[in-house]
Enzyme design. Structure first.
Site, short mmCIF file in Angstrom:
data_model
loop_
_atom_site.label_atom_id
_atom_site.label_comp_id
_atom_site.label_asym_id
_atom_site.label_seq_id
_atom_site.Cartn_x
_atom_site.Cartn_y
_atom_site.Cartn_z
N ASP A 22 -12.75 -6.97 -22.14
CA ASP A 22 -13.89 -7.74 -21.64
C ASP A 22 -14.55 -8.45 -22.82
O ASP A 22 -14.78 -7.83 -23.86
CB ASP A 22 -14.88 -6.78 -20.96
CG ASP A 22 -16.10 -7.49 -20.44
OD1 ASP A 22 -16.04 -8.72 -20.26
OD2 ASP A 22 -17.12 -6.81 -20.22
N ASP A 30 -11.20 -10.21 -19.26
CA ASP A 30 -11.15 -11.65 -19.00
C ASP A 30 -10.19 -12.35 -19.97
O ASP A 30 -9.63 -11.72 -20.87
CB ASP A 30 -12.56 -12.25 -19.07
CG ASP A 30 -13.31 -11.78 -20.30
OD1 ASP A 30 -12.70 -11.72 -21.38
OD2 ASP A 30 -14.52 -11.43 -20.19
N ASP A 99 1.88 -15.00 -13.16
CA ASP A 99 2.39 -14.30 -11.98
C ASP A 99 2.39 -15.29 -10.81
O ASP A 99 1.37 -15.94 -10.55
CB ASP A 99 1.48 -13.10 -11.68
CG ASP A 99 2.24 -11.89 -11.20
OD1 ASP A 99 3.07 -12.06 -10.28
OD2 ASP A 99 2.01 -10.80 -11.73
N ASP A 201 6.53 -12.71 -7.66
CA ASP A 201 6.18 -11.56 -6.83
C ASP A 201 6.91 -11.55 -5.49
O ASP A 201 7.06 -12.61 -4.84
CB ASP A 201 4.66 -11.65 -6.55
CG ASP A 201 4.10 -10.41 -5.89
OD1 ASP A 201 4.01 -9.38 -6.56
OD2 ASP A 201 3.76 -10.49 -4.68
N GLU A 258 10.64 -10.24 -9.09
CA GLU A 258 10.42 -8.89 -8.60
C GLU A 258 11.35 -8.72 -7.40
O GLU A 258 11.00 -9.04 -6.28
CB GLU A 258 8.95 -8.70 -8.18
CG GLU A 258 8.62 -7.24 -8.00
CD GLU A 258 7.53 -6.97 -6.99
OE1 GLU A 258 7.06 -5.85 -6.97
OE2 GLU A 258 7.17 -7.88 -6.21
N HIS A 330 1.88 -2.42 -13.49
CA HIS A 330 0.60 -2.22 -12.81
C HIS A 330 0.75 -1.57 -11.43
O HIS A 330 -0.24 -1.30 -10.77
CB HIS A 330 -0.10 -3.58 -12.67
CG HIS A 330 0.71 -4.49 -11.78
ND1 HIS A 330 1.88 -5.09 -12.20
CD2 HIS A 330 0.56 -4.83 -10.48
CE1 HIS A 330 2.38 -5.78 -11.20
NE2 HIS A 330 1.61 -5.64 -10.15
N ASP A 331 1.98 -1.37 -10.96
CA ASP A 331 2.21 -0.71 -9.67
C ASP A 331 2.65 0.74 -9.85
O ASP A 331 2.98 1.41 -8.87
CB ASP A 331 3.32 -1.43 -8.89
CG ASP A 331 2.88 -2.79 -8.38
OD1 ASP A 331 1.67 -2.96 -8.16
OD2 ASP A 331 3.75 -3.66 -8.19
C1 NOJ Z 1 4.06 -6.60 -5.94
C2 NOJ Z 1 2.90 -6.51 -6.87
O1 NOJ Z 1 3.35 -6.05 -8.11
C3 NOJ Z 1 1.91 -5.58 -6.22
O2 NOJ Z 1 0.86 -5.22 -7.10
C4 NOJ Z 1 1.39 -6.22 -4.97
O3 NOJ Z 1 0.61 -5.28 -4.26
C5 NOJ Z 1 2.52 -6.68 -4.04
N1 NOJ Z 1 3.63 -7.26 -4.73
C6 NOJ Z 1 2.01 -7.71 -3.07
O4 NOJ Z 1 1.77 -8.92 -3.70
#
Ligand code: NOJ
Length: 558
Positions: A22, A30, A99, A201, A258, A330-331
């Site tokens: 931040d 940011d 992204d 994505d 992805e 991040h997932d």
């Molecule tokens: C994959 C992304 O990495 C995830 O964070 C997101 O929830 C889903 N696609 C939907 O966009």
């Protein structure tokens, strides 16, 4: 040797902007914060930054619900800040990947708002608006985040829209040529800003195999998983070819999809003429999740299974294409907590995971904080979590009648928030992430695990990761590490994860003892020397290698 490409030689560092740095004290990371940390990323050795979504968004799914593709989210700064980041990064020889989220928009996107307001607007055709069957949704698909994938259209009778993810994320209709044109214009607009490419994505979801009526349910909720109808459906190839030729093909960029690509389609998707340069495979990162996707029913996976997945994916991809390799994003939860528990969560295992990752064939992706060994967070109540999927999973576990303590433990262990906690920079207030109140709690362990401390310790996880990254750019090892063939080793020995990388007569052996027992290995006739290990000493006598618990080594025959 296969063709040289800058994107094969890249090392990607994934930045989750909300939690990175931040700069203005509002508690939210940011773009200016990212700019201020470019020297750190440069020093670490990464040369590409994948910036998670930073566009205007109501943040229902943490930015993957985009309300305006052309605008930086005000909480992250301005478009000028992002242009400056692209420019400053270039000076450091760092490329920025944005992204690209094109399977869905936010329900607050102007297209969807217009489609809601006016049934005759052209924007209706940008999404899936379908009549229900006697007031019920058009079919019984279950969305990824739980519940029906159809939401009634407010103020209209017997009319629904499709959302594969949350109801605030309506799916775009790729059959609509005008919608596709708008996306191509947007993509080229960003490419003309000089970005290094995109992480793309949910791209296998763009083709839908629409069905009407009730299909065989696969759960007690009467619904059926949407995957089978919207992942990699026949006809998707034509859409992806057009996407590529209208956009990506006209720039020297990196495209990372992805997309878990089936073995027989590796060449088509990520071969030299594929739709994308590379893609992510999910199997190793999701080894702990059952096929139903329920986090509260974690699998009983074994190291041997994990090893088989690692090696299968590596060899399948290398037969025809190129992959992006990762342990965290991040997932995911933090890899050391996923693959280890109790006292095995330590610097030795963190370094062992790094050795396996950076030794793989494929472009490595290191997620912010992984390089300093950040760990999962444990919070006291479900209300403290922010991730929409964590809530859905928790509710589903409770609805399934399981013990609430057990559901809480399993779901929060898996929560995507584990990796979304603020970056731990130093021992100061809020770990140096913000002067204000952080949008999400800082992990209490920041006093021990932070960049400042790690940087000042030559034996730290950070120092080790830095050495691993440096091997990839060291002129002596780069070619074999980037372009060398992967050949599994010791793949019938319990709890050993190992492979060779070979190029001409150069060979590296990457060997990890994934257990708390020692291991004795016979390497064969050739002499190898030690390049790197997570222990100070390596017991290598002639061709006999004795590995300590969780010891990993990189050996070279040159
Ligand atoms: C994959 C992304 O990495 C995830 O964070 C997101 O929830 C889903 N696609 C939907 O966009």
């Amino acid at each position: 040797m296969e063709s040289r490409k800058w994107w094969k030689e890249a090392v990607i560092y994934e930045v989750y902007p909300r939690s990175f740095q931040d700069s203005n004290g509002d508690g939210i990371g940011d773009i200016r914060g990212v700019i201020s940390r470019l020297p750190y990323i440069k020093e670490f050795g990464a040369n590409t930054i994948w910036l998670c979504p930073c566009y205007k968004s109501p943040w229902s799914d943490n930015g993957y619900d985009i309300a305006d593709y052309y605008q930086v989210a005000p909480e992250f700064g301005t478009n000028e800040d992002l242009y400056e980041l692209i420019e400053k990064a270039r000076k450091y020889d760092i490329k920025i990947l944005l992204d690209l989220v094109m399977n869905h928009t936010s329900d607050e996107h102007a297209w969807f708002q217009e489609a809601l307001k006016n049934p005759d607007s052209k924007y209706r055709g940008y999404y899936f608006f379908e009549k229900g069957i006697d007031g019920q949704p058009p079919n019984n698909w279950r969305s990824y985040f739980g519940g029906s994938a159809w939401e009634p259209v407010p103020g209209e009778e017997n009319m629904f829209y499709l959302h594969a993810f949350s109801k605030k994320m309506p799916d775009l209709n790729w059959e609509n040529p005008a919608m596709r044109e708008e996306l191509y214009t947007m993509i080229n607009w960003w490419l003309d800003k000089g970005i290094g490419g995109f992480r793309i994505d949910a791209i296998l979801n763009i083709k839908k195999n629409m069905v009407y009526g009730t299909v065989e349910p696969d759960g007690d909720d009467g619904l059926t998983a949407i995957d089978k109808y919207i992942i990699n459906q026949p006809g998707i190839g034509a859409l992806l070819s057009e996407l590529k030729s209208r956009t990506f093909a006209n720039y020297d960029i990196m495209t990372v999809a992805e997309a878990a690509v089936p073995d027989e389609q590796v060449a088509e998707f990520i071969g030299p003429d594929g739709y994308f340069n590379m893609s992510f495979d999910f199997r190793a990162a999701d080894i702990d999740i059952p096929e139903t996707g329920e986090w509260f029913k974690p699998t009983d996976w074994t190291v041997n299974q994990l090893r088989d997945i690692f090696l299968t994916v590596q060899t399948q991809v290398q037969n025809a294409g190129w992959g992006a390799v990762y342990l965290e994003n991040h997932d995911q939860n933090r890899s050391v907590n996923k693959y280890f528990s109790g006292s095995a969560v330590n610097d030795v295992t963190k370094k062992m995971l790094g050795t396996i990752l950076l030794g793989f064939r494929g472009t490595p992706v290191i997620y912010q904080g992984e390089e300093i060994g950040m760990e999962n967070i444990e919070l006291d109540s479900i209300d403290q979590y922010s991730d929409i999927q964590t809530y859905h999973q928790y509710q589903a576990g409770i609805q399934a009648g399981l013990d609430s303590g057990y559901v809480y433990k399993t779901v929060t262990h898996r929560s995507r928030d584990n990796s979304r906690t603020p970056m731990q920079w130093d021992q100061g207030k809020n770990a140096g992430f913000t002067d204000g109140a952080p949008w999400f709690p800082v992990n209490d362990n920041f006093v021990d695990i932070n960049v400042e401390r790690e940087r000042n310790n030559k034996d730290s996880v950070y120092a080790y990761y830095k050495s691993l990254v440096a091997l990839r750019t060291d002129s002596r090892y780069k070619d074999v590490l980037v372009y060398g063939t992967v050949i599994p080793m010791f793949d019938k020995m319990d709890n050993i994860v190992a492979y060779r990388r070979q190029l001409d007569n150069q060979e590296l052996q990457i060997i990890a003892n994934f257990q708390e027992n020692e291991a004795r290995l016979e390497l064969g006739a050739e002499k190898f020397k030690v390049l790197l290990s997570n222990y100070e000493n390596v017991d290598l006598a002639n061709t006999k290698l004795y590995l300590k618990p969780y010891q990993a080594v990189i050996l070279a025959n040159f």
